[in-house]
Scaffold this active site. Structure first.
Site, PDB file in Angstrom:
ATOM      1  N   HIS A 101       5.038   1.590   2.281  1.00 11.17           N
ATOM      2  CA  HIS A 101       4.221   0.386   2.237  1.00 11.17           C
ATOM      3  C   HIS A 101       4.606  -0.379   1.167  1.00 11.17           C
ATOM      4  O   HIS A 101       5.324   0.076   0.324  1.00 11.17           O
ATOM      5  CB  HIS A 101       2.748   0.564   2.328  1.00 11.17           C
ATOM      6  CG  HIS A 101       2.138   1.026   0.981  1.00 11.17           C
ATOM      7  ND1 HIS A 101       2.325   2.470   0.889  1.00 11.17           N
ATOM      8  CD2 HIS A 101       1.684   0.620   0.035  1.00 11.17           C
ATOM      9  CE1 HIS A 101       1.767   2.778  -0.268  1.00 11.17           C
ATOM     10  NE2 HIS A 101       1.231   1.587  -0.927  1.00 11.17           N
ATOM     11  N   ASP A 158       2.555  -3.075  -1.313  1.00 12.94           N
ATOM     12  CA  ASP A 158       0.967  -3.613  -1.567  1.00 12.94           C
ATOM     13  C   ASP A 158       0.983  -5.053  -1.404  1.00 12.94           C
ATOM     14  O   ASP A 158       1.800  -5.654  -1.730  1.00 12.94           O
ATOM     15  CB  ASP A 158       0.670  -3.101  -3.058  1.00 12.94           C
ATOM     16  CG  ASP A 158       0.891  -1.772  -3.458  1.00 12.94           C
ATOM     17  OD1 ASP A 158       0.663  -0.983  -2.670  1.00 12.94           O
ATOM     18  OD2 ASP A 158       1.209  -1.550  -4.582  1.00 12.94           O
ATOM     19  N   ARG A 192      -3.987   2.514 -11.659  1.00  9.60           N
ATOM     20  CA  ARG A 192      -2.993   1.469 -11.253  1.00  9.60           C
ATOM     21  C   ARG A 192      -3.673   0.136 -11.743  1.00  9.60           C
ATOM     22  O   ARG A 192      -4.565  -0.254 -11.288  1.00  9.60           O
ATOM     23  CB  ARG A 192      -2.858   1.508  -9.765  1.00  9.60           C
ATOM     24  CG  ARG A 192      -1.667   0.691  -9.116  1.00  9.60           C
ATOM     25  CD  ARG A 192      -1.618   0.825  -7.637  1.00  9.60           C
ATOM     26  NE  ARG A 192      -2.066  -0.266  -7.047  1.00  9.60           N
ATOM     27  CZ  ARG A 192      -2.158  -0.579  -5.824  1.00  9.60           C
ATOM     28  NH1 ARG A 192      -1.783   0.487  -4.893  1.00  9.60           N
ATOM     29  NH2 ARG A 192      -2.778  -1.634  -5.264  1.00  9.60           N
TER      30      ARG A 192
HETATM   31  C1  SIN Z   1       0.123   3.547  -4.101  1.00  5.18           C
HETATM   32  O1  SIN Z   1      -0.250   2.551  -5.009  1.00  5.18           O
HETATM   33  O2  SIN Z   1       0.370   3.294  -3.184  1.00  5.18           O
HETATM   34  C2  SIN Z   1       0.107   5.091  -4.735  1.00  5.18           C
HETATM   35  C3  SIN Z   1       1.205   5.411  -5.385  1.00  5.18           C
HETATM   36  C4  SIN Z   1       0.982   6.820  -5.896  1.00  5.18           C
HETATM   37  O3  SIN Z   1      -0.108   7.263  -6.083  1.00  5.18           O
HETATM   38  O4  SIN Z   1       2.075   7.595  -6.186  1.00  5.18           O
END
Ligand code: SIN
Length: 280
Positions: free
Chosen positions: A97, A99, A270
């Site tokens: 995906h 984001d 994040r």
């Molecule tokens: C994400 O932001 O989709 C997760 C990426 C990850 O945990 O490595």
């Protein structure tokens, strides 16, 4: 003299060494910004940064997006928690995906800091949407130039969505916000706002169909494009260590978090930086 070094990775991204995210001079920060624009994905190793320093670094790139769907850090709402406990089976982001393609102005990118990682497994795969586009034939490029696609997150984060069926509801939620999302349309090929290069802009998670086409009519073309993006020559796999940081551009890359570390904990912080409307 600057100690900043760039090591281009096969497929996607660049690893930058000689750069401390908490203490850097202005020219080095400009070089990192340029590398981010050029490659769409930058990695750093062995960083020691507090939550506040993570926020400060992100603010160099734009306004922070407060995530509507992910659990937030208890003290810093700017930081979304991407976590999986040893007994949980579903991870966050386990399918390819990009984001926020479901937003009218999709996020510029995300800065992911490894806080606790399993000794083995838990890598993140990234794919290069510039290369994928550039590998297409002139005929297909010409066809895509006239097309847009419809994106949504209702089927993922909404009350009828995939996450509601998984052991993930303590980490991803707010179906009320997802249920009222309206579909958005973006060009299938964008001119990247930072680099000016063309990049493919569809993804398996949030792209519903080609605008003006039925879902079943769109399927074959979208599936073909998804296969192209996932070719080995367009992808890279990043193995995390504590202190590793990845900063990806959502308009130039896809990512996928591997779910191959059952029985172990993985905790990532994040921060997502807001972006802009996208044009063909
Ligand atoms: C994400 O932001 O989709 C997760 C990426 C990850 O945990 O490595």
């Amino acid at each position: 003299m600057s100690e900043l070094r760039l090591m281009e990775l096969e497929g996607c991204g660049v690893e930058i060494s000689g750069f401390d995210l908490t203490r850097h001079n202005a020219p080095d920060l400009e070089s990192v910004k340029q590398a981010f624009a050029d490659y769409g994905l930058v990695f750093f190793r062995d960083q020691k940064l507090s939550e506040q320093q993570h926020i400060q670094f992100a603010e160099n790139f734009g306004k922070i997006n407060i995530n509507r769907f992910f659990a937030a850090h208890p003290d810093y709402p700017q930081i979304a928690l991407v976590s999986k406990d040893p007994d949980q089976t579903t991870n966050i982001g386990g399918g390819w995906h990009t984001d926020h393609s479901y937003d009218l102005e999709p996020a510029l990118g995300s800065i992911l800091v490894a806080r606790e990682v399993p000794e083995q497994g838990g890598a993140t795969c990234f794919a290069n949407l510039y290369r994928a586009y550039e590998s297409l034939s002139a005929g297909l490029k010409a066809t895509l130039a006239g097309l847009s696609a419809v994106h949504s997150a209702r089927h993922i984060f909404g009350s009828q969505g995939a996450h509601e069926q998984q052991d993930i509801t303590d980490r991803v939620g707010n179906s009320a916000a997802a249920d009222v999302l309206t579909d958005v349309i973006h060009p299938m090929v964008i001119t990247h706002p930072l680099s000016g290069r063309k990049a493919l802009y569809v993804n398996p998670a949030f792209t519903l169909h080609i605008a003006g086409w039925r879902v079943e009519e769109s399927r074959a073309l979208l599936d073909y494009l998804y296969t192209v993006v996932q070719q080995d020559e367009n992808t890279t796999e990043f193995n995390w260590r504590p202190g590793s940081v990845a900063f990806w551009d959502n308009r130039a890359t896809w990512h996928l978090a591997k779910n191959d570390y059952h029985g172990h904990k993985r905790l990532m912080h994040r921060i997502t930086v807001e972006g802009c409307a996208l044009t063909a």
